[in-house]
Design an enzyme around this catalytic site. Structure first.
Site, PDB file in Angstrom:
ATOM      1  N   ASP A  51       0.824  -1.202   0.000  1.00  0.00           N
ATOM      2  CA  ASP A  51       0.000   0.000   0.000  1.00  0.00           C
ATOM      3  C   ASP A  51       0.863   1.259   0.000  1.00  0.00           C
ATOM      4  O   ASP A  51       0.346   2.377  -0.083  1.00  0.00           O
ATOM      5  CB  ASP A  51      -1.008  -0.004   1.154  1.00  0.00           C
ATOM      6  CG  ASP A  51      -0.364  -0.055   2.525  1.00  0.00           C
ATOM      7  OD1 ASP A  51       0.882  -0.087   2.604  1.00  0.00           O
ATOM      8  OD2 ASP A  51      -1.102  -0.065   3.532  1.00  0.00           O
ATOM      9  N   SER A  52       2.168   1.080   0.026  1.00  0.00           N
ATOM     10  CA  SER A  52       3.100   2.189  -0.221  1.00  0.00           C
ATOM     11  C   SER A  52       2.875   2.810  -1.588  1.00  0.00           C
ATOM     12  O   SER A  52       3.345   3.919  -1.858  1.00  0.00           O
ATOM     13  CB  SER A  52       4.546   1.708  -0.094  1.00  0.00           C
ATOM     14  OG  SER A  52       4.765   0.534  -0.862  1.00  0.00           O
ATOM     15  N   ASP A  90      -1.243  -6.248  -0.386  1.00  0.00           N
ATOM     16  CA  ASP A  90      -1.280  -5.564   0.902  1.00  0.00           C
ATOM     17  C   ASP A  90      -2.696  -5.055   1.167  1.00  0.00           C
ATOM     18  O   ASP A  90      -3.223  -4.248   0.400  1.00  0.00           O
ATOM     19  CB  ASP A  90      -0.308  -4.378   0.846  1.00  0.00           C
ATOM     20  CG  ASP A  90       0.245  -3.992   2.197  1.00  0.00           C
ATOM     21  OD1 ASP A  90      -0.199  -4.564   3.208  1.00  0.00           O
ATOM     22  OD2 ASP A  90       1.131  -3.119   2.231  1.00  0.00           O
ATOM     23  N   LYS A 120      -1.186  -9.436   2.922  1.00  0.00           N
ATOM     24  CA  LYS A 120      -0.410  -8.949   4.068  1.00  0.00           C
ATOM     25  C   LYS A 120      -1.298  -8.060   4.924  1.00  0.00           C
ATOM     26  O   LYS A 120      -2.049  -7.238   4.401  1.00  0.00           O
ATOM     27  CB  LYS A 120       0.823  -8.157   3.633  1.00  0.00           C
ATOM     28  CG  LYS A 120       1.679  -7.675   4.826  1.00  0.00           C
ATOM     29  CD  LYS A 120       2.963  -7.032   4.372  1.00  0.00           C
ATOM     30  CE  LYS A 120       2.752  -5.614   3.904  1.00  0.00           C
ATOM     31  NZ  LYS A 120       2.276  -4.702   4.997  1.00  0.00           N
ATOM     32  N   GLU A 122      -1.290  -5.703   8.775  1.00  0.00           N
ATOM     33  CA  GLU A 122      -0.417  -5.047   9.745  1.00  0.00           C
ATOM     34  C   GLU A 122      -0.923  -5.239  11.165  1.00  0.00           C
ATOM     35  O   GLU A 122      -2.128  -5.224  11.420  1.00  0.00           O
ATOM     36  CB  GLU A 122      -0.325  -3.546   9.448  1.00  0.00           C
ATOM     37  CG  GLU A 122       0.385  -3.214   8.152  1.00  0.00           C
ATOM     38  CD  GLU A 122       0.573  -1.713   7.977  1.00  0.00           C
ATOM     39  OE1 GLU A 122       0.256  -0.942   8.910  1.00  0.00           O
ATOM     40  OE2 GLU A 122       1.032  -1.311   6.897  1.00  0.00           O
ATOM     41  N   GLU A 189       9.473  -4.183  10.534  1.00  0.00           N
ATOM     42  CA  GLU A 189       9.885  -2.883  10.008  1.00  0.00           C
ATOM     43  C   GLU A 189      10.367  -1.942  11.101  1.00  0.00           C
ATOM     44  O   GLU A 189       9.722  -1.771  12.132  1.00  0.00           O
ATOM     45  CB  GLU A 189       8.720  -2.222   9.255  1.00  0.00           C
ATOM     46  CG  GLU A 189       9.091  -0.869   8.657  1.00  0.00           C
ATOM     47  CD  GLU A 189       8.069  -0.329   7.684  1.00  0.00           C
ATOM     48  OE1 GLU A 189       8.259   0.790   7.184  1.00  0.00           O
ATOM     49  OE2 GLU A 189       7.061  -1.031   7.424  1.00  0.00           O
TER      50      GLU A 189
END
Length: 271
Positions: A51-52, A90, A120, A122, A189
Site C-alpha cells: 500500500d506504499s 497488501d 499482508k 499489519e 519494520e
C-alpha cells in the site's frame, strides 16, 4: 534457492523452506505489469504489492487514503506480469480493522479478483484472530509488525519501534502469536537490529526485514527507493543500487533537445 531453474510459481511452502535451509532471500515491492516482469525475470521470489503505492504511485502523504479498489487494480497488473514470483497483496487501512468478517471478505477479493497468492496485514492483537481465520480458510497471510505505516497517526510519525525492553518483548510476543496463528512470514519494520534478531530466532517462519538489521531471513525494499527513482531524503535503511532518476532525466533532456533541433526522428526512425 532450489526453486530457481523451474517454471512453477513460488509457493508458501517454498518461502517457509528458505528459513529451514538457512537461505536468505529478497522481496521487492511492485505496482505495475512492467516492473513485475522485470523483477520476476530477475528471479525475485516474492513481490509485494504494497500500500506504499499510495505515496509512490498515487502521490498521497501516507498509506491511509489507499482503497481496496486501488490495491486490487495494481495487484491485478502485477499478477499479470509475474509468471513465477509469489504476489502478495497488501490489505489497506480500513479493509480489515472493523471486523473479522470485513477482513475475510476483502482478503478473498485479493485472491479472486487480484490473482494474488497471499495477503499482508499489519499489527497483532485482533489481527491474530483474523490471521487464524484466514489461514484456516486457505488464505495465506504475511504478517507485519514493528513500524506499521497504517498506524502512522497513532504512532506520531514514522518512528523506530521496540527501543525499550518492554516494547521489544511485546514485538517478540506478537511475532510468536502471529506465527502460531498461521502466518507464513512476518515483515519486521524499523526496529533495532537486535530486536530483529530476537524476533527471527523466536519464530519458525521467515522474517522479512525492512530497517530491522542484517539477521532477518529476508529483506524487502520499496523498488523505487532501491533503483534510485525516489527524490528527497530516504530512510536510513535504504541503499539505492542505481540512479534511475538521473538516467531518466538525462534521457528526457536528450529526447527534448533532439526534437527541438529536428534531429529526431531521423531517417532510421521514420517509415
Amino acid at each position: 534457492m532450489s526453486v530457481h531453474g523451474t517454471s512453477r510459481p513460488v509457493s508458501v511452502h517454498d518461502v517457509r523452506a528458505f528459513k529451514d535451509r538457512g537461505e536468505r532471500f529478497a522481496v521487492l515491492t511492485a505496482y505495475d505489469y512492467l516492473t513485475a516482469q522485470i523483477l520476476d525475470e530477475a528471479g525475485v521470489p516474492v513481490l509485494l504489492v504494497g500500500d506504499s503505492l499510495g505515496m509512490v504511485v498515487l502521490g498521497y502523504d501516507s498509506t491511509v487514503p489507499v482503497t481496496v479498489e486501488e490495491m486490487l487494480h495494481h495487484t491485478r497488473a502485477v499478477s499479470r506480469g509475474a509468471k513465477r514470483a509469489m504476489v502478495v497483496g497488501d490489505m489497506p487501512f480500513g479493509s480489515y480493522q472493523a471486523s473479522i468478517e470485513d477482513g475475510i471478505r476483502n482478503a478473498v477479493r485479493f485472491l479472486q479478483e487480484g490473482a494474488a497468492t497471499a495477503v499482508k496485514v499489519e499489527g497483532a492483537g485482533p489481527v491474530v484472530d483474523l490471521t487464524s481465520r484466514l489461514t484456516h480458510m486457505g488464505v495465506p497471510v504475511m504478517a507485519h509488525i514493528g513500524l506499521t505505516p497504517q498506524s502512522v497517526n497513532q504512532l506520531g510519525g514514522f518512528k523506530v519501534q521496540g527501543r525499550s525492553d518492554a516494547a521489544a518483548d511485546r514485538l517478540v510476543e506478537d511475532a510468536v502469536s502471529l506465527a502460531q496463528a498461521g502466518a507464513f512470514a512476518v515483515v519486521v519494520e524499523a526496529v533495532p537490529a537486535d530486536v530483529g534478531r530476537r524476533i527471527t530466532q523466536a519464530v519458525d517462519v521467515p522474517t522479512i526485514g525492512i530497517g530491522a538489521g542484517p539477521q532477518t531471513d529476508g529483506q524487502v525494499l520499496v523498488v523505487s527507493d532501491m533503483v534510485g527513482l525516489t527524490a528527497g531524503r530516504l530512510p536510513r535503511f535504504v541503499k539505492p543500487y542505481a540512479d534511475l532518476r538521473q538516467v531518466m532525466t538525462d534521457a528526457v533532456k536528450s529526447f527534448s533537445a533532439e526534437v527541438a533541433s529536428g534531429d529526431y526522428p531521423d531517417p532510421e526512425h521514420s517509415y
